[in-house]
Design a protein around this motif. Sequence first.
Motif, PDB file in Angstrom:
ATOM      1  N   ILE A 316      11.013  72.485  71.731  1.00  0.00           N
ATOM      2  CA  ILE A 316      11.810  73.698  71.897  1.00  0.00           C
ATOM      3  C   ILE A 316      12.524  73.971  70.576  1.00  0.00           C
ATOM      4  N   VAL A 317      12.405  75.189  70.080  1.00  0.00           N
ATOM      5  CA  VAL A 317      13.046  75.583  68.826  1.00  0.00           C
ATOM      6  C   VAL A 317      14.516  75.885  69.100  1.00  0.00           C
ATOM      7  N   MET A 318      15.391  75.083  68.519  1.00  0.00           N
ATOM      8  CA  MET A 318      16.831  75.296  68.692  1.00  0.00           C
ATOM      9  C   MET A 318      17.377  76.266  67.626  1.00  0.00           C
ATOM     10  N   ASP A 319      16.888  76.141  66.409  1.00  0.00           N
ATOM     11  CA  ASP A 319      17.344  77.024  65.332  1.00  0.00           C
ATOM     12  C   ASP A 319      16.255  77.063  64.270  1.00  0.00           C
ATOM     13  N   ILE A 320      16.192  78.170  63.560  1.00  0.00           N
ATOM     14  CA  ILE A 320      15.191  78.333  62.509  1.00  0.00           C
ATOM     15  C   ILE A 320      15.786  79.170  61.393  1.00  0.00           C
ATOM     16  N   GLU A 321      15.475  78.789  60.154  1.00  0.00           N
ATOM     17  CA  GLU A 321      16.028  79.469  58.983  1.00  0.00           C
ATOM     18  C   GLU A 321      14.928  79.618  57.943  1.00  0.00           C
ATOM     19  N   PRO A 322      14.486  80.847  57.650  1.00  0.00           N
ATOM     20  CA  PRO A 322      13.434  81.049  56.642  1.00  0.00           C
ATOM     21  C   PRO A 322      13.886  80.593  55.259  1.00  0.00           C
ATOM     22  N   ILE A 323      12.941  80.121  54.468  1.00  0.00           N
ATOM     23  CA  ILE A 323      13.203  79.657  53.108  1.00  0.00           C
ATOM     24  C   ILE A 323      12.787  80.755  52.137  1.00  0.00           C
ATOM     25  N   MET A 324      13.695  81.132  51.273  1.00  0.00           N
ATOM     26  CA  MET A 324      13.422  82.170  50.295  1.00  0.00           C
ATOM     27  C   MET A 324      12.552  81.614  49.171  1.00  0.00           C
ATOM     28  N   ASP A 325      11.906  82.520  48.453  1.00  0.00           N
ATOM     29  CA  ASP A 325      11.039  82.097  47.351  1.00  0.00           C
ATOM     30  C   ASP A 325      11.818  81.395  46.250  1.00  0.00           C
ATOM     31  N   LYS A 326      13.064  81.779  46.050  1.00  0.00           N
ATOM     32  CA  LYS A 326      13.846  81.157  44.979  1.00  0.00           C
ATOM     33  C   LYS A 326      14.209  79.711  45.302  1.00  0.00           C
ATOM     34  N   ASP A 327      14.169  79.356  46.580  1.00  0.00           N
ATOM     35  CA  ASP A 327      14.502  77.985  46.977  1.00  0.00           C
ATOM     36  C   ASP A 327      13.274  77.084  47.025  1.00  0.00           C
ATOM     37  N   ARG A 328      12.099  77.622  46.789  1.00  0.00           N
ATOM     38  CA  ARG A 328      10.888  76.811  46.813  1.00  0.00           C
ATOM     39  C   ARG A 328      10.702  76.087  45.486  1.00  0.00           C
ATOM     40  N   LYS A 329       9.913  75.008  45.547  1.00  0.00           N
ATOM     41  CA  LYS A 329       9.594  74.246  44.352  1.00  0.00           C
ATOM     42  C   LYS A 329       8.173  74.593  43.900  1.00  0.00           C
ATOM     43  N   PHE A 330       8.058  74.994  42.648  1.00  0.00           N
ATOM     44  CA  PHE A 330       6.766  75.310  42.069  1.00  0.00           C
ATOM     45  C   PHE A 330       6.515  74.389  40.887  1.00  0.00           C
ATOM     46  N   PHE A 331       5.245  74.102  40.616  1.00  0.00           N
ATOM     47  CA  PHE A 331       4.896  73.226  39.505  1.00  0.00           C
ATOM     48  C   PHE A 331       3.617  73.750  38.864  1.00  0.00           C
ATOM     49  N   PRO A 332       3.383  73.416  37.597  1.00  0.00           N
ATOM     50  CA  PRO A 332       2.184  73.897  36.899  1.00  0.00           C
ATOM     51  C   PRO A 332       0.911  73.359  37.560  1.00  0.00           C
ATOM     52  N   GLY A 333      -0.089  74.216  37.669  1.00  0.00           N
ATOM     53  CA  GLY A 333      -1.357  73.819  38.272  1.00  0.00           C
ATOM     54  C   GLY A 333      -1.361  73.860  39.782  1.00  0.00           C
ATOM     55  N   GLN A 334      -0.294  74.377  40.387  1.00  0.00           N
ATOM     56  CA  GLN A 334      -0.236  74.436  41.852  1.00  0.00           C
ATOM     57  C   GLN A 334      -1.254  75.430  42.388  1.00  0.00           C
ATOM     58  N   GLY A 335      -1.810  75.139  43.558  1.00  0.00           N
ATOM     59  CA  GLY A 335      -2.804  76.001  44.177  1.00  0.00           C
ATOM     60  C   GLY A 335      -2.192  77.254  44.779  1.00  0.00           C
ATOM     61  N   ASN A 336      -3.000  77.971  45.523  1.00  0.00           N
ATOM     62  CA  ASN A 336      -2.569  79.234  46.122  1.00  0.00           C
ATOM     63  C   ASN A 336      -1.536  78.993  47.223  1.00  0.00           C
ATOM     64  N   ILE A 337      -0.605  79.927  47.337  1.00  0.00           N
ATOM     65  CA  ILE A 337       0.414  79.912  48.383  1.00  0.00           C
ATOM     66  C   ILE A 337       0.063  80.990  49.397  1.00  0.00           C
ATOM     67  N   SER A 338       0.105  80.646  50.678  1.00  0.00           N
ATOM     68  CA  SER A 338      -0.265  81.589  51.724  1.00  0.00           C
ATOM     69  C   SER A 338       0.742  82.729  51.797  1.00  0.00           C
ATOM     70  N   GLN A 339       0.216  83.953  51.831  1.00  0.00           N
ATOM     71  CA  GLN A 339       1.055  85.141  51.991  1.00  0.00           C
ATOM     72  C   GLN A 339       1.161  85.580  53.452  1.00  0.00           C
ATOM     73  N   ARG A 340       0.394  84.949  54.323  1.00  0.00           N
ATOM     74  CA  ARG A 340       0.412  85.317  55.746  1.00  0.00           C
ATOM     75  C   ARG A 340       1.358  84.454  56.549  1.00  0.00           C
ATOM     76  N   HIS A 341       1.803  83.353  55.982  1.00  0.00           N
ATOM     77  CA  HIS A 341       2.720  82.456  56.673  1.00  0.00           C
ATOM     78  C   HIS A 341       4.081  82.492  55.994  1.00  0.00           C
ATOM     79  N   VAL A 342       5.106  82.203  56.768  1.00  0.00           N
ATOM     80  CA  VAL A 342       6.487  82.185  56.277  1.00  0.00           C
ATOM     81  C   VAL A 342       7.016  80.773  56.405  1.00  0.00           C
TER      82      VAL A 342
END
Length: 501
Positions: A316-342
């Motif tokens: 059961i989902v009690m709480d949910i909080e979307p993660i913004m792009d600025k809070d994500r971790k990116f690194f060189p050579g990383q693969g594709n990021i899904s645009q259909r999922h949040v």
Amino acid sequence: MEALNLDVQNQTKAFIRCCTCGLDIEPNPSNMCVGCLRNQIDITEGIAEQASLYFCRGCERYLQPPSEWVHCALESRELLSLCLKRLKGLNRLKLIDAGFVWTEPHSKRIKVKLVVHGEVMGAILQKEFVVVYAITHQMCDDCHRSEAKDFWKAMVQVRQKAENKKTFYYLEQLILKHNAHENTLGIKPIHGGLDFFYATEANARKMVDFLVTVLPCKFQHSKKLISHDIHSNVYNYKFTFSVEIVPISKDSVVCLPRKLTQSLGGISPICLIYRVTNTLHLIDPSSGQISELNSTNYWRTPFNAICNPKQLVEYIVMDIEPIMDKDRKFFPGQGNISQRHVLADVWLVKASELGLTDNTIHTRTHLGHVLKPGDSALGYNIQDSNVNDTNFDKLDTSSIPDVILVKKYFGDRVSRKKQRIWKLKRLADKDTGSIDGKDFNEFMDDLEEDPELRKNINIFKDTSKSIPVDVYDKDYDSSVPHITLEEMLDDLELVDVEMVE
């Protein structure tokens, strides 16, 4: 002056009497009128008014000489063409019309009404007659070999060594949609797969090529010597193709080898299989990174699923909080990021412990676009699972999530099965997966939830069930996903509307 010339022409035009009836006619080589000429001369002489058609009761095909057997429905164009080809002497006349005359289905007779034109001594004669074809039963070569227990020259063994058979059910529907089993002599269900029998090696290879195209799989080829004629140097072999499908299905969790993660753009070792086509579609639930793995790379470094859909637990989902792009971790050579999922942080409680504990489980999920507080979701409890995998044992425990959410849960599956107004064809009556058919019901649930998966499958209306009145209401909203009447009719446009019993 012109009227005088016409009178002269009329007076000079000669007539003679018919030598049979005495009617005034214009001169012709036969000295007979058309009516007497029709009575005296038969333009259909030499054309038999009775013929035979050879019919095989085993496969319900007609013989088209010299050795071809074809399927023809009653009173069809194909059957009419076959009847006309069987009629000798028809090529010297001009065929004007041809059609069937109704006969009793059990009479073993087919009547064809013909209208022909023929030229006799400068006159064009027309005649209408009926040809009766007697249906004679004769066993075709394929059925004869089947009765002799020697009906196949090549066999394709399709197997999947997995606990969940969703991938195999998907393959079964693809075979039916593309009619890949057209030249199959027989299909035998075996536990864990199907056996396809063929008359020639070429047909078996065609089936193998289709399987390799639609799913990630590998095959092995072998042959067995049956007989050998030393005088004519003729060998008689039986060929066997063993096709193995990847032992991974949709909604399974896998642990990738370290070398494979590096080649896939640094994706996390623990990934979720969210779709299986001719490649494996993987997604990292903790970062939203996606990748595709083809058959060649998989069999080069094979791996198994550490969790399968039978181990799903309701949360059961009690709480949910979307993660913004600025809070994500990116690194060189990383693969594709899904645009259909949040990507989102989610706090969960087991449905069985709801109200009994206040401790929530925190995890990251790629389902932030479909989940909201109060929803039910299915996931894997990785923390309490006993995973027996060498790649999993090499991972750092701090990088392993406690829970991996797979999909949103829409309620009781039994009620969904009762409300289902559609059905699917099957290659075999016997279920080759689970004994109770639970895996196939879960596969049908996935079709209701995934429109893209439904595009590749022919869906048929279930005439044994009535369509609920609420389905006709465009504002009808339910927590249980279902294919609406409009969506079902759109799918039915791709297939024959006639239902399969």
